[in-house]
Design a protein around this motif. Structure first.
Motif, PDB file in Angstrom:
ATOM      1  N   ARG A  22     -53.786   9.945 -22.673  1.00 46.86           N
ATOM      2  CA  ARG A  22     -54.246   9.669 -21.315  1.00 46.86           C
ATOM      3  C   ARG A  22     -55.761   9.675 -21.244  1.00 46.86           C
ATOM      4  N   CYS A  23     -56.276   8.949 -20.276  1.00 49.18           N
ATOM      5  CA  CYS A  23     -57.726   8.893 -20.036  1.00 49.18           C
ATOM      6  C   CYS A  23     -58.233  10.309 -19.784  1.00 49.18           C
ATOM      7  N   SER A  24     -59.334  10.679 -20.454  1.00 49.15           N
ATOM      8  CA  SER A  24     -59.892  12.024 -20.271  1.00 49.15           C
ATOM      9  C   SER A  24     -60.515  12.181 -18.890  1.00 49.15           C
ATOM     10  N   GLY A  25     -60.736  11.065 -18.204  1.00 49.96           N
ATOM     11  CA  GLY A  25     -61.328  11.139 -16.873  1.00 49.96           C
ATOM     12  C   GLY A  25     -60.291  11.249 -15.776  1.00 49.96           C
ATOM     13  N   CYS A  26     -59.304  10.328 -15.763  1.00 50.85           N
ATOM     14  CA  CYS A  26     -58.403  10.254 -14.608  1.00 50.85           C
ATOM     15  C   CYS A  26     -56.934  10.424 -14.955  1.00 50.85           C
ATOM     16  N   GLY A  27     -56.585  10.444 -16.234  1.00 51.70           N
ATOM     17  CA  GLY A  27     -55.185  10.669 -16.591  1.00 51.70           C
ATOM     18  C   GLY A  27     -54.351   9.412 -16.750  1.00 51.70           C
ATOM     19  N   THR A  28     -54.932   8.230 -16.538  1.00 53.31           N
ATOM     20  CA  THR A  28     -54.220   6.965 -16.780  1.00 53.31           C
ATOM     21  C   THR A  28     -53.868   6.877 -18.267  1.00 53.31           C
ATOM     22  N   ILE A  29     -52.720   6.283 -18.580  1.00 60.07           N
ATOM     23  CA  ILE A  29     -52.342   6.152 -19.988  1.00 60.07           C
ATOM     24  C   ILE A  29     -53.292   5.180 -20.700  1.00 60.07           C
ATOM     25  N   PHE A  36     -61.658   7.044 -22.665  1.00 59.90           N
ATOM     26  CA  PHE A  36     -61.743   6.899 -21.216  1.00 59.90           C
ATOM     27  C   PHE A  36     -61.239   5.513 -20.860  1.00 59.90           C
ATOM     28  N   CYS A  37     -60.621   5.381 -19.685  1.00 60.25           N
ATOM     29  CA  CYS A  37     -60.135   4.071 -19.253  1.00 60.25           C
ATOM     30  C   CYS A  37     -61.323   3.209 -18.822  1.00 60.25           C
ATOM     31  N   ALA A  38     -61.039   1.939 -18.579  1.00 63.11           N
ATOM     32  CA  ALA A  38     -62.115   0.998 -18.226  1.00 63.11           C
ATOM     33  C   ALA A  38     -62.795   1.378 -16.914  1.00 63.11           C
ATOM     34  N   GLY A  39     -62.082   2.123 -16.060  1.00 69.03           N
ATOM     35  CA  GLY A  39     -62.682   2.541 -14.792  1.00 69.03           C
ATOM     36  C   GLY A  39     -63.595   3.745 -14.965  1.00 69.03           C
ATOM     37  N   CYS A  40     -63.206   4.677 -15.830  1.00 72.36           N
ATOM     38  CA  CYS A  40     -63.982   5.919 -15.985  1.00 72.36           C
ATOM     39  C   CYS A  40     -65.156   5.758 -16.952  1.00 72.36           C
ATOM     40  N   TRP A  41     -64.976   4.940 -17.982  1.00 71.22           N
ATOM     41  CA  TRP A  41     -66.001   4.808 -19.031  1.00 71.22           C
ATOM     42  C   TRP A  41     -67.385   4.497 -18.461  1.00 71.22           C
TER      43      TRP A  41
HETATM   44 ZN   LIG Z   1     -59.837   6.985 -16.290  1.00 74.55          ZN
END
Ligand SMILES: [Zn+2]
Ligand SMILES: [Zn+2]
Length: 244
Positions: A22-29, A36-41
């Motif tokens: 999961r994304c270390s920022g928001c938990g998205t897979i 990190f996902c594309a939104g959090c990175w």
């Molecule tokens: Zn994220």
């Protein structure tokens, strides 16, 4: 190779097969652990370059140290952090410390490897200690988890028993520089039988804010004969922000 790919690569070695990563920022897979996902990175501001000593951005100067370091360099020989302290960086710290998401220590350590490369190559990693009362209530020292993860990733040794916090310190938020300095004075001690004479040490912490805690540790270690004391944090305050 883009910087994002270069920074992500270490985690490809550490796939976790038990659960989807999961994304270390928001938990998205995500596709792999520690990403990190594309939104959090884009919300993370990775630090590079800057003042040779403190790592803060240098603006409009040909010198390799900032004005503050040239005026008063303090007891730390060098300060480095992976990211600037902002919402996303703070969220990881809070979830590690209070949400007990201890796997985030490995995520942070992954991104701290590059700035670690700018510090003394033979240094021992020394996590900033918690007072035993806080250690008891939290169950772990986040700085120690991060240092241990750095050792696993980089092979650099760490020793969580070099420093001791001999008393609790009040929240430093809202204090002036001299009040903070007084508040942490004498709060640290060298563990019995530990000899740091001539050694190179890197203090490891989750966040570097005002520097008063790290400065107190560094002053003590220098007084005990350490050759160099540097600091490595996951995040550091770059611009004035609200800390809480
Ligand atoms: Zn994220
Ligand atoms: Zn500086």
């Amino acid at each position: 190779m883009s910087i994002a790919v270069a920074l992500r690569r270490p985690f490809e070695m550490a796939l976790d097969f038990a659960l989807p990563p999961r994304c270390s920022g928001c938990g998205t897979i995500t596709s792999a652990v520690g990403l990190f996902c594309a939104g959090c990175w884009p919300q993370l501001e990775f630090l590079a370059g800057g003042c040779q000593r403190c790592g803060l951005p240098l603006e409009g100067t040909a010198a390799d140290e900032c004005g503050a370091c040239l005026a008063d360099s303090g007891p730390l020989d060098r300060i480095r952090a992976a990211v600037a302290y902002g919402e996303q960086a703070r969220s990881l710290v809070l979830r590690l410390k209070y949400g007990r998401k201890t796997a985030l220590a490995r995520t942070m350590a992954g991104y701290m490897q590059r700035p670690l490369g700018e510090l003394h190559r033979d240094a021992l990693l020394v996590p900033v200690p918690l007072h035993r009362w806080r250690l008891w209530s939290r169950g772990f020292n986040q700085a120690q988890l991060i240092a241990a993860a750095l050792t696993r990733l980089s092979g650099r040794p760490n020793d969580p028993f070099v420093l001791q916090r001999t008393r609790g310190t009040p929240k430093l938020k809202g204090m002036s520089a001299s009040e903070r300095r007084r508040a942490v004075q004498g709060a640290f001690a060298l563990a019995p039988k530990v000899d740091v004479k001539g050694r190179h040490l890197v203090l490891v912490d989750d966040v570097y804010t005002t520097g008063s805690t790290a400065d107190a540790c560094a002053r003590l270690l220098k007084r005990k004969g350490a050759a160099t004391v540097e600091l490595l944090a996951w995040a550091r305050v770059v611009a004035p922000v609200r800390i809480g």
